[in-house]
Scaffold this motif. Structure first.
Motif, PDB file in Angstrom:
ATOM      1  N   VAL A  14       0.867  -1.175   0.000  1.00 10.47           N
ATOM      2  CA  VAL A  14       0.000   0.000   0.000  1.00 10.47           C
ATOM      3  C   VAL A  14       0.900   1.219   0.000  1.00 10.47           C
ATOM      4  O   VAL A  14       1.711   1.406   0.905  1.00 10.47           O
ATOM      5  CB  VAL A  14      -0.944   0.028   1.223  1.00 10.47           C
ATOM      6  CG1 VAL A  14      -1.808   1.279   1.205  1.00 10.47           C
ATOM      7  CG2 VAL A  14      -1.802  -1.225   1.269  1.00 10.47           C
ATOM      8  N   GLU A  15       0.773   2.007  -1.049  1.00 13.10           N
ATOM      9  CA  GLU A  15       1.557   3.229  -1.169  1.00 13.10           C
ATOM     10  C   GLU A  15       0.808   4.407  -0.579  1.00 13.10           C
ATOM     11  O   GLU A  15      -0.398   4.329  -0.322  1.00 13.10           O
ATOM     12  CB  GLU A  15       1.857   3.484  -2.650  1.00 13.10           C
ATOM     13  CG  GLU A  15       2.701   2.395  -3.290  1.00 13.10           C
ATOM     14  CD  GLU A  15       2.964   2.638  -4.759  1.00 13.10           C
ATOM     15  OE1 GLU A  15       2.233   3.445  -5.390  1.00 13.10           O
ATOM     16  OE2 GLU A  15       3.902   2.021  -5.283  1.00 13.10           O
ATOM     17  N   GLU A  16       1.516   5.493  -0.410  1.00 18.52           N
ATOM     18  CA  GLU A  16       0.880   6.728   0.065  1.00 18.52           C
ATOM     19  C   GLU A  16      -0.189   7.127  -0.940  1.00 18.52           C
ATOM     20  O   GLU A  16      -0.033   6.946  -2.143  1.00 18.52           O
ATOM     21  CB  GLU A  16       1.939   7.832   0.171  1.00 18.52           C
ATOM     22  CG  GLU A  16       1.440   9.072   0.827  1.00 18.52           C
ATOM     23  CD  GLU A  16       2.561  10.088   1.040  1.00 18.52           C
ATOM     24  OE1 GLU A  16       2.292  11.275   0.782  1.00 18.52           O
ATOM     25  OE2 GLU A  16       3.676   9.700   1.438  1.00 18.52           O
ATOM     26  N   ASN A  17      -1.301   7.652  -0.445  1.00 21.05           N
ATOM     27  CA  ASN A  17      -2.384   8.051  -1.337  1.00 21.05           C
ATOM     28  C   ASN A  17      -2.610   9.548  -1.249  1.00 21.05           C
ATOM     29  O   ASN A  17      -2.158  10.202  -0.320  1.00 21.05           O
ATOM     30  CB  ASN A  17      -3.661   7.267  -1.002  1.00 21.05           C
ATOM     31  CG  ASN A  17      -4.175   7.579   0.389  1.00 21.05           C
ATOM     32  OD1 ASN A  17      -4.648   8.687   0.649  1.00 21.05           O
ATOM     33  ND2 ASN A  17      -4.067   6.624   1.302  1.00 21.05           N
ATOM     34  N   GLN A  18      -3.299  10.063  -2.229  1.00 21.75           N
ATOM     35  CA  GLN A  18      -3.593  11.490  -2.285  1.00 21.75           C
ATOM     36  C   GLN A  18      -4.917  11.836  -1.607  1.00 21.75           C
ATOM     37  O   GLN A  18      -5.359  12.979  -1.652  1.00 21.75           O
ATOM     38  CB  GLN A  18      -3.610  11.955  -3.749  1.00 21.75           C
ATOM     39  CG  GLN A  18      -2.279  11.786  -4.447  1.00 21.75           C
ATOM     40  CD  GLN A  18      -1.150  12.518  -3.735  1.00 21.75           C
ATOM     41  OE1 GLN A  18      -1.278  13.699  -3.387  1.00 21.75           O
ATOM     42  NE2 GLN A  18      -0.040  11.825  -3.489  1.00 21.75           N
ATOM     43  N   GLN A  23      -1.720   6.209   6.469  1.00 24.50           N
ATOM     44  CA  GLN A  23      -1.160   5.002   5.862  1.00 24.50           C
ATOM     45  C   GLN A  23      -1.647   3.726   6.561  1.00 24.50           C
ATOM     46  O   GLN A  23      -2.052   2.776   5.905  1.00 24.50           O
ATOM     47  CB  GLN A  23       0.375   5.055   5.891  1.00 24.50           C
ATOM     48  CG  GLN A  23       1.069   3.876   5.254  1.00 24.50           C
ATOM     49  CD  GLN A  23       1.013   3.893   3.736  1.00 24.50           C
ATOM     50  OE1 GLN A  23       0.748   4.920   3.122  1.00 24.50           O
ATOM     51  NE2 GLN A  23       1.260   2.756   3.137  1.00 24.50           N
ATOM     52  N   SER A  26      -5.240   3.171   5.721  1.00 25.78           N
ATOM     53  CA  SER A  26      -5.336   2.727   4.328  1.00 25.78           C
ATOM     54  C   SER A  26      -4.991   1.249   4.194  1.00 25.78           C
ATOM     55  O   SER A  26      -5.661   0.503   3.468  1.00 25.78           O
ATOM     56  CB  SER A  26      -4.403   3.547   3.429  1.00 25.78           C
ATOM     57  OG  SER A  26      -4.851   4.876   3.329  1.00 25.78           O
ATOM     58  N   GLN A  85      -7.368   0.863  -5.196  1.00 24.76           N
ATOM     59  CA  GLN A  85      -6.236   1.459  -5.916  1.00 24.76           C
ATOM     60  C   GLN A  85      -6.103   2.935  -5.545  1.00 24.76           C
ATOM     61  O   GLN A  85      -5.011   3.434  -5.330  1.00 24.76           O
ATOM     62  CB  GLN A  85      -6.433   1.274  -7.430  1.00 24.76           C
ATOM     63  CG  GLN A  85      -5.226   1.603  -8.277  1.00 24.76           C
ATOM     64  CD  GLN A  85      -5.093   3.083  -8.573  1.00 24.76           C
ATOM     65  OE1 GLN A  85      -6.061   3.846  -8.598  1.00 24.76           O
ATOM     66  NE2 GLN A  85      -3.863   3.510  -8.768  1.00 24.76           N
ATOM     67  N   ALA A  86      -7.223   3.645  -5.407  1.00 27.36           N
ATOM     68  CA  ALA A  86      -7.185   5.053  -5.008  1.00 27.36           C
ATOM     69  C   ALA A  86      -6.606   5.216  -3.607  1.00 27.36           C
ATOM     70  O   ALA A  86      -5.995   6.242  -3.289  1.00 27.36           O
ATOM     71  CB  ALA A  86      -8.587   5.668  -5.066  1.00 27.36           C
ATOM     72  N   LEU A  87      -6.768   4.195  -2.777  1.00 24.80           N
ATOM     73  CA  LEU A  87      -6.224   4.219  -1.415  1.00 24.80           C
ATOM     74  C   LEU A  87      -4.749   3.823  -1.370  1.00 24.80           C
ATOM     75  O   LEU A  87      -4.165   3.757  -0.292  1.00 24.80           O
ATOM     76  CB  LEU A  87      -7.037   3.296  -0.502  1.00 24.80           C
ATOM     77  CG  LEU A  87      -8.455   3.760  -0.197  1.00 24.80           C
ATOM     78  CD1 LEU A  87      -9.252   2.651   0.470  1.00 24.80           C
ATOM     79  CD2 LEU A  87      -8.429   5.010   0.667  1.00 24.80           C
ATOM     80  N   GLY A  88      -4.168   3.559  -2.550  1.00 25.40           N
ATOM     81  CA  GLY A  88      -2.751   3.216  -2.607  1.00 25.40           C
ATOM     82  C   GLY A  88      -2.473   1.726  -2.688  1.00 25.40           C
ATOM     83  O   GLY A  88      -1.316   1.298  -2.692  1.00 25.40           O
TER      84      GLY A  88
END
Length: 182
Positions: A14-18, A23, A26, A85-88
């Motif tokens: 899980v990557e950082e999200n906008q 984190q 998420s 995907q939007a959440l990273g």
């Protein structure tokens, strides 16, 4: 065709999200959504199987309903995958990994009578519904109200499709025993 391979994101990360969601939160939600995604694809495949194999006096109506229900499950899977995907997160996309991650069990490749098939579908719907409710609560508790709303919308359609199956499984029918035994 390019032979260059560059991994943009490893599965299970899980990557950082906008969306400015913490984190850790998420990561919890992405894990729950990937389980929902896997479960929804198991439901989709089972509904498609029954859509292809349905026979009998009520074939046409059931064939149409099961096709539409499968389309509803596929649309739900798409919404879930896009949200995670939007959440990273990286949506679980490999069918083998989906089967391993799913909390519901596909009935297998054997073909059953339609009543048994619909009972199996209703059981899977019940499990999916319970999981969606739990994950709505999780997302709400973690302050991710958008995910909770997306899951609520999916829940409404999932419950409606399950309710239709309940109607199909009722004893009342216009088909007489004489028509069935011909």
């Amino acid at each position: 065709m390019s032979t260059q391979k560059h991994v943009l994101q490893e599965a299970g990360t899980v990557e950082e999200n906008q969306l400015r969601l913490d984190q850790g939160k998420s990561e919890e939600i992405v894990e729950a959504l990937n389980a929902d995604l896997a479960d929804t694809y198991m439901l989709y495949h089972q509904l498609r199987k029954h859509h292809w194999n349905v026979e009998g006096a009520e074939f046409r109506d059931l064939h149409i309903f099961l096709g539409e229900a499968a389309e509803n499950a596929e649309a739900a899977a798409d919404d879930i995958a896009e949200r995670l995907q939007a959440l990273g997160g990286a949506p679980v996309a490999n069918p083998v990994n989906q089967a391993e991650m799913a909390t519901v069990e596909f009935e297998g490749d054997d073909v059953y009578d339609i009543r048994t098939s619909l009972e199996n579908d209703l059981g899977m719907y019940g499990d999916v519904i319970e999981s969606l409710r739990e994950h709505i609560e999780l997302a709400t508790d973690l302050g991710d109200h958008a995910t909770a709303e997306i899951l609520r919308e999916i829940l409404v359609q999932t419950e409606e499709d399950a309710h239709h199956i309940e109607h199909y499984l009722e004893d009342d029918t216009l088909v007489t025993d004489a028509a069935i035994n011909r």
